[in-house]
Design a protein around this motif. Structure first.
Motif, PDB file in Angstrom:
ATOM      1  N   PHE A   1       0.837  -1.202   0.000  1.00 50.64           N
ATOM      2  CA  PHE A   1       0.000   0.000   0.000  1.00 50.64           C
ATOM      3  C   PHE A   1       0.867   1.245   0.000  1.00 50.64           C
ATOM      4  N   ARG A   2       1.862   1.247   0.878  1.00 48.33           N
ATOM      5  CA  ARG A   2       2.658   2.466   1.017  1.00 48.33           C
ATOM      6  C   ARG A   2       3.579   2.688  -0.182  1.00 48.33           C
ATOM      7  N   ILE A   3       4.331   1.631  -0.546  1.00 50.27           N
ATOM      8  CA  ILE A   3       5.339   1.819  -1.586  1.00 50.27           C
ATOM      9  C   ILE A   3       4.722   1.691  -2.970  1.00 50.27           C
ATOM     10  N   GLY A   4       3.871   0.669  -3.114  1.00 47.79           N
ATOM     11  CA  GLY A   4       3.299   0.424  -4.437  1.00 47.79           C
ATOM     12  C   GLY A   4       2.242   1.447  -4.790  1.00 47.79           C
ATOM     13  N   ILE A   5       1.144   1.471  -4.034  1.00 50.22           N
ATOM     14  CA  ILE A   5       0.007   2.301  -4.427  1.00 50.22           C
ATOM     15  C   ILE A   5       0.297   3.787  -4.198  1.00 50.22           C
ATOM     16  N   CYS A   6       0.618   4.141  -2.921  1.00 46.30           N
ATOM     17  CA  CYS A   6       0.807   5.563  -2.632  1.00 46.30           C
ATOM     18  C   CYS A   6       2.030   6.104  -3.370  1.00 46.30           C
ATOM     19  N   GLY A   7       3.070   5.284  -3.459  1.00 50.68           N
ATOM     20  CA  GLY A   7       4.252   5.725  -4.191  1.00 50.68           C
ATOM     21  C   GLY A   7       3.907   6.058  -5.626  1.00 50.68           C
ATOM     22  N   PHE A   8       3.093   5.194  -6.231  1.00 51.71           N
ATOM     23  CA  PHE A   8       2.706   5.439  -7.613  1.00 51.71           C
ATOM     24  C   PHE A   8       1.911   6.739  -7.737  1.00 51.71           C
ATOM     25  N   ILE A   9       0.979   6.967  -6.798  1.00 54.91           N
ATOM     26  CA  ILE A   9       0.138   8.170  -6.908  1.00 54.91           C
ATOM     27  C   ILE A   9       0.974   9.429  -6.682  1.00 54.91           C
ATOM     28  N   PHE A  10       1.886   9.366  -5.701  1.00 52.18           N
ATOM     29  CA  PHE A  10       2.756  10.529  -5.501  1.00 52.18           C
ATOM     30  C   PHE A  10       3.603  10.779  -6.747  1.00 52.18           C
ATOM     31  N   PHE A  11       4.050   9.679  -7.348  1.00 51.73           N
ATOM     32  CA  PHE A  11       4.825   9.792  -8.579  1.00 51.73           C
ATOM     33  C   PHE A  11       3.984  10.479  -9.657  1.00 51.73           C
ATOM     34  N   PHE A  12       2.731  10.044  -9.774  1.00 51.89           N
ATOM     35  CA  PHE A  12       1.799  10.628 -10.745  1.00 51.89           C
ATOM     36  C   PHE A  12       1.620  12.122 -10.492  1.00 51.89           C
ATOM     37  N   LEU A  13       1.552  12.491  -9.191  1.00 49.87           N
ATOM     38  CA  LEU A  13       1.323  13.899  -8.851  1.00 49.87           C
ATOM     39  C   LEU A  13       2.526  14.767  -9.193  1.00 49.87           C
ATOM     40  N   ILE A  14       3.702  14.258  -8.903  1.00 50.05           N
ATOM     41  CA  ILE A  14       4.849  15.147  -8.899  1.00 50.05           C
ATOM     42  C   ILE A  14       5.707  14.997 -10.164  1.00 50.05           C
ATOM     43  N   ALA A  15       5.668  13.783 -10.760  1.00 50.02           N
ATOM     44  CA  ALA A  15       6.569  13.522 -11.887  1.00 50.02           C
ATOM     45  C   ALA A  15       6.408  14.504 -13.055  1.00 50.02           C
ATOM     46  N   PRO A  16       5.161  14.829 -13.456  1.00 42.91           N
ATOM     47  CA  PRO A  16       5.053  15.734 -14.604  1.00 42.91           C
ATOM     48  C   PRO A  16       5.761  17.063 -14.354  1.00 42.91           C
ATOM     49  N   ILE A  17       5.665  17.541 -13.102  1.00 43.28           N
ATOM     50  CA  ILE A  17       6.274  18.842 -12.804  1.00 43.28           C
ATOM     51  C   ILE A  17       7.789  18.724 -12.769  1.00 43.28           C
ATOM     52  N   ILE A  18       8.270  17.589 -12.204  1.00 44.84           N
ATOM     53  CA  ILE A  18       9.719  17.407 -12.101  1.00 44.84           C
ATOM     54  C   ILE A  18      10.330  17.192 -13.487  1.00 44.84           C
ATOM     55  N   THR A  19       9.607  16.442 -14.332  1.00 45.51           N
ATOM     56  CA  THR A  19      10.182  16.080 -15.631  1.00 45.51           C
ATOM     57  C   THR A  19      10.494  17.300 -16.489  1.00 45.51           C
ATOM     58  N   ILE A  20       9.616  18.296 -16.423  1.00 47.32           N
ATOM     59  CA  ILE A  20       9.826  19.419 -17.337  1.00 47.32           C
ATOM     60  C   ILE A  20      11.040  20.255 -16.944  1.00 47.32           C
ATOM     61  N   ILE A  21      11.490  20.136 -15.694  1.00 48.55           N
ATOM     62  CA  ILE A  21      12.623  20.979 -15.276  1.00 48.55           C
ATOM     63  C   ILE A  21      13.898  20.614 -16.053  1.00 48.55           C
ATOM     64  N   PRO A  22      14.347  19.338 -16.031  1.00 47.23           N
ATOM     65  CA  PRO A  22      15.528  19.038 -16.854  1.00 47.23           C
ATOM     66  C   PRO A  22      15.284  19.239 -18.348  1.00 47.23           C
ATOM     67  N   LEU A  23      14.038  18.962 -18.791  1.00 48.46           N
ATOM     68  CA  LEU A  23      13.760  19.113 -20.221  1.00 48.46           C
ATOM     69  C   LEU A  23      13.927  20.563 -20.668  1.00 48.46           C
ATOM     70  N   SER A  24      13.722  21.506 -19.743  1.00 51.70           N
ATOM     71  CA  SER A  24      13.832  22.912 -20.140  1.00 51.70           C
ATOM     72  C   SER A  24      15.277  23.301 -20.435  1.00 51.70           C
ATOM     73  N   PHE A  25      16.233  22.452 -19.989  1.00 46.32           N
ATOM     74  CA  PHE A  25      17.644  22.746 -20.264  1.00 46.32           C
ATOM     75  C   PHE A  25      18.143  22.001 -21.505  1.00 46.32           C
ATOM     76  N   ASN A  26      17.211  21.419 -22.245  1.00 47.23           N
ATOM     77  CA  ASN A  26      17.573  20.648 -23.425  1.00 47.23           C
ATOM     78  C   ASN A  26      18.276  21.544 -24.455  1.00 47.23           C
ATOM     79  N   ALA A  27      19.386  21.026 -24.983  1.00 46.05           N
ATOM     80  CA  ALA A  27      20.105  21.812 -25.993  1.00 46.05           C
ATOM     81  C   ALA A  27      19.424  21.715 -27.348  1.00 46.05           C
ATOM     82  N   GLU A  28      18.605  20.680 -27.532  1.00 44.41           N
ATOM     83  CA  GLU A  28      17.892  20.521 -28.803  1.00 44.41           C
ATOM     84  C   GLU A  28      16.480  21.053 -28.638  1.00 44.41           C
ATOM     85  N   ASN A  29      15.786  21.234 -29.785  1.00 47.89           N
ATOM     86  CA  ASN A  29      14.400  21.683 -29.690  1.00 47.89           C
ATOM     87  C   ASN A  29      13.453  20.500 -29.568  1.00 47.89           C
ATOM     88  N   PHE A  30      13.810  19.499 -28.753  1.00 49.16           N
ATOM     89  CA  PHE A  30      12.960  18.324 -28.590  1.00 49.16           C
ATOM     90  C   PHE A  30      12.228  18.405 -27.270  1.00 49.16           C
TER      91      PHE A  30
END
Lengths: 395, 539
Positions: free
Chosen positions: A129-158
């Motif tokens: 429950f804690r690692i599998g389910i809640c971990g997944f939901i927290f990942f769902f909540l926060i991952a989109p926001i975290i992912t765009i941070i490194p992507l914004s430093f992309n040297a390519e226009n991808f």
């Protein structure tokens, strides 16, 4: 650590700890193998390495910190030879996770916090429950926001991670999207407008809203429910309807496409938040303080500024922050009410996303995440201060 | 009771009780009432600025929008004479209206094309009668060339005053104006508007002879007039007026009729179609239910209200889709929010505060940032597809389509609205005493029974509050569906926005908005009943 007095539970090493850590190692090995081109080999090597760590580590190195550090460095070095800087980074993380897991399982810590009589199924469910389910939901909540941070430093226009980025090659990263944001006149105009409109809307919303909240918190207010319903309505009515209504009406009276029109609309949208936060602060306000002030000869204005205001200021400021972020984030109303001269950052982002999506948006998004973190921190500090002032628990 | 002091008090109390006074001699009751009134006034004074502000900047515009959904001034304002003339025409007769209507229409069109309102009217009528807008544009270009010289000459021949400004001034100042000459009066008003617009106020229409269209209206009035009226006009106290009408006595029938119908039919044969005129007549009242009918896929035909043909229905389907997707989003929010709220409510305060940041950070992050993040992640060349291909779950050629459809909207909106579910659930779960669960377990309930029979029922108010909140927010969403919804994942809001900014059918946008507003207000009322609007908490 098990509590003193209870028998220390020691799980079986070969029957429990080794297979589990080996399985964890196999998962990481599989991912690693995939990036090298051979998944199956990765599974085998990962499982073997995991089993070895689980078998040797907890008995050979009893101090957890040293052991985890050792494994992290070991796998990190291994990763460096296999995949350069990126490999080393991934290796350190994998090593830390696997090492921690080995100690956690081997010392019986995984049962800490659970009653000693819990069955193994209950323990399994607890962690799933804690690692599998809640971990997944927290990942769902926060991952989109975290992912765009490194992507914004992309040297390519991808919009995805390039090979160079994954191997942590400095050439894969650049500040060019930020440079574009700082030099592009469209973005600069939008930035300027956002910082022009939001403060004015905030001042209007906060001053009207605070007065009204104080009025509403008096003990005898006629039509309180009806007034409250009207004042809260900008928060409830869907934005598209507010935008449509304001657009029709403001174009009738010539405010459509003006700076003032947008400020008035944003102020109206922000007031409910001010009312709610200030009312919440006033609930804990001790009314005898104002009476005491009046008793000692203070006039209502002095009482307000010297007694009431300092006590409710945390609520007022957090209301103002809400009003600010409402205006700063608002896009629907400004899209309809504003003209090109009033375009704000969200407007520019919206048109950018709809027409031709440029990576500059990610740079702007990262900056805005930074702004929200600052606001969130300020708000949290205010909440604590407010609770302290009102004598509630400091936690 | 035996104490003399007490006895004295008891003895005097009844007399005093009747008029308890304050120190300044006012009766206490009155004084208290006044204080209460003053307090009420003060509270109201504090609320008043915001109340007025919200009423003007927010409530009034919403009311204006509701009004716009039934308002229909455009036909009456643009074609005042035509609307009046059409009253005598029966749309079920199967025949196009006669010359009277065409003459009034020519007059109205002359002003409309000068004021550039005829194309707007054309596009408005086009919602109900496709094709009519091009008729209006075409006729607008030709209207100035239409001719009525024969009639004008006939009037001037009868009495030159008909061709002089002085004659018309006298006519307008006489008792006959405007009751005896209704059509002429409308035409004169049109002419004044025309001169105002054409000469930009530099010429006073009062010093002018009206244009030839007004003579057609005059002709119509005269032909409809009983002989006695003409007789009384001819014996008017004003010599000019008497002379003007006297010259016409017995000659009314000889004035050649105007030929506007013929001229319009030359411009386009479609002006002879009954449907076009029926549409104009049907839309001439000041208020219409047409927009609301269109918003529920119905239409009014000559024989009553009917549903539109199956293949033209759009809005009911869109409303259903909006509701269905909002329900799906709400359910996903419950499924994802419940475990998180449970975990946060049952962890030690320090840990739960740390994890709460993970919930509050998305809550505080700009909506557009989150939407753009999903747009980037869900693309076919985006991060999620890349990872799935990398792990080998999908083939590189069969990348998942997760954006510009329903899936995209539901995923992104669930992410955006999830904090609104977690926060109310969390605050309810915080209040559930752990001793309930312990008591159930001590009496032998299994984990599942304890949860389902004891814990879960206690959290239902939280689920209700969160669900209504999420549903209200979801049903009116615009930005996210617009950006990640493509065509199959858009909401009714997107259609409203389309009608405001692209098709410019503001009435329909207002009607759709009103229906959505009523839906939301209903839910809001429910929320207020269940949770109480005062209990909304933020952060």
């Amino acid at each position: 650590m098990a509590k003193a007095g209870l028998p220390v539970f020691k799980p079986s090493l070969t029957g429990f700890v080794v297979p589990l850590v080996a399985a964890l190692g196999a998962v990481f090995g599989f991912l690693w193998g995939l990036s090298m081109g051979n998944g199956t080999l990765g599974i085998v090597l990962g499982a073997v390495l995991g089993a070895a760590i689980a078998y040797v580590l907890p008995t050979a190195v009893p101090v957890k910190k040293t052991g985890v550090l050792g494994v992290a460095i070991l796998i990190g070095v291994l990763g460096f030879f296999l995949g350069g800087a990126g490999g080393a980074f991934a290796g350190v993380i994998i090593g830390a996770v696997v090492g921690n897991a080995a100690y956690w399982l081997a010392t019986g810590d995984y049962r800490a916090g659970l009653p000693p009589y819990a069955s193994s199924n209950q323990v399994l469910w607890h962690h799933f429950f804690r690692i599998g389910i809640c971990g997944f939901i927290f990942f769902f909540l926060i991952a989109p926001i975290i992912t765009i941070i490194p992507l914004s430093f992309n040297a390519e226009n991808f919009f995805t991670f390039t090979k160079k980025m994954l191997t942590l090659d400095p050439e894969g990263y650049s500040l060019k999207h930020y440079r574009d944001f700082m030099t592009n006149p469209d973005w600069q105009l939008a930035l300027k407008n956002s910082f022009m409109i939001a403060p004015f809307a905030t001042i209007l919303a906060t001053s009207f809203g605070t007065l009204a909240a104080i009025g509403l918190s008096q003990s005898h207010v006629p039509f309180r429910r009806a007034i409250m319903a009207v004042l809260i309505s900008p928060m409830i009515v869907p934005l598209i309807i507010s935008a449509a209504g304001m657009y029709f009406f403001y174009s009738r009276i010539g405010l459509q496409g003006t700076f003032i029109g947008v400020v008035l609309a944003h102020a109206a949208l922000g007031t409910p938040f001010v009312i709610i936060t200030v009312t919440a602060t006033l609930v804990g306000f001790d009314r005898s303080l104002t009476r005491a002030a009046a008793n000692m000869g203070a006039d209502p204005v002095t009482t307000f500024f010297r007694v009431q205001m300092p006590l409710i200021i945390p609520g007022v400021v957090s209301g103002a922050l809400f009003a600010f972020i409402t205006s700063f984030d608002e896009v629907v109303v400004v899209l309809f009410l504003g003209s090109a001269a009033q375009k704000t950052l969200p407007w520019q982002m919206f048109t950018g996303l709809r027409e031709q999506i440029s990576p500059t948006i990610l740079a702007v998004a990262t900056i805005m995440v930074g702004i929200s973190i600052v606001l969130l921190t300020v708000l949290e500090m205010l909440r604590r201060r407010s609770e302290r002032l009102r004598g509630l628990s400091p936690a | 009771m035996s104490d003399p002091a007490t006895a004295a008090v008891t003895a005097t109390t009844p007399a005093r009780e009747e008029v308890l006074t304050t120190h300044d001699g006012q009766p206490l009751k009155k004084s208290l009432a006044r204080a209460l009134r003053r307090e009420k006034m003060r509270a109201l004074m504090l609320v008043a600025p915001l109340l007025i502000f919200i009423l003007i900047t927010f409530i009034f515009p919403i009311g204006d929008m509701l009004f716009r959904s039934v308002e229909n001034n455009i036909v009456g304002d643009t074609l005042p004479g035509t609307v009046r003339a059409l009253q005598n025409w029966d749309s079920l007769s199967g025949e196009a209206p006669g010359e009277t209507v065409f003459a009034a229409f020519a007059d109205d069109m002359m002003v409309a094309q000068e004021e550039k309102t005829h194309t707007r009217l054309g596009s408005r009528l086009n919602y109900d009668q496709p094709g009519i807008s091009s008729l209006f544009r075409k006729s607008g270009r030709r209207i100035a060339k239409m001719d009525n010289e024969a009639q004008v000459e006939a009037f001037k021949a009868a009495n030159p005053l008909w061709g002089e400004a002085a004659g018309w001034q006298a006519l307008r100042n006489s008792d006959a104006w405007p009751d005896a000459l209704p059509a002429t009066a409308i035409s004169w008003a049109n002419f004044s508007r025309f001169v105002e617009s054409d000469k930009r106020g530099k010429v006073d229409p009062a010093n002018e002879v009206p244009y030839s269209f007004t003579f057609a209206a005059l002709d119509e009035d005269l032909k409809a007039m009983p002989p006695e009226t003409l007789q009384s006009l001819a014996s008017s106290s004003n010599a000019d007026v008497a002379a003007m009408f006297g010259s016409l006595q017995g000659k009314v029938a000889d004035i050649p009729p105007s030929t506007y119908k013929e001229q319009f039919l030359q411009v386009d044969m479609d002006w002879g179609l009954v449907e076009n005129w029926a549409t104009i007549k049907r839309l001439s009242p000041e208020f219409t239910d047409g927009y609301f009918l269109a918003a529920v896929d119905a239409e009014r035909r000559a024989d009553g209200v009917h549903m539109k043909p199956e293949n033209e229905r759009l809005y009911i389907m869109l409303f259903w889709r909006t509701i269905l997707m909002s329900v799906m989003i709400t359910v996903s929010c419950i499924l994802l929010g419940y475990p998180i709220a449970y975990l946060l409510a049952n962890l030690p305060v320090r840990t739960s505060n740390m994890l709460m940041i993970l919930v509050l950070l998305p809550f505080w992050t700009s909506l557009l940032v989150r939407t753009s993040a999903w747009k980037v992640l869900l693309q076919q060349q985006g991060v999620i597809n890349d990872v799935l291909v990398w792990i080998g779950l999908i083939d590189d050629t069969n990348r998942l389509v997760m954006i510009n459809n329903m899936t995209g909207t539901i995923i992104a909106m669930t992410h955006i609205l999830l904090p609104f579910m977690i926060l109310p659930l969390f605050s309810v779960m915080k209040t559930i005493s752990p001793s309930y669960v312990r008591a159930a377990k001590s009496m032998g309930a299994t984990d599942w029974t304890t949860f389902w029979r004891i814990y879960f029922p206690n959290t239902v108010p939280g689920i209700g509050a969160g669900s209504i909140l999420v549903f209200i927010l979801a049903i009116g969403y615009y930005i996210t569906p617009e950006l990640v919804g493509g065509t199959s994942g858009v909401f009714i809001s997107n259609r409203i926005a389309y009608h405001i900014s692209s098709s410019l059918n503001w009435g329909l946008a207002a009607a759709l908005g009103s229906i959505l507003l009523i839906l939301v207000l209903g839910l809001y009322w429910l929320y207020d009943r269940i949770v109480g609007i005062d209990n909304v908490k933020l952060g």
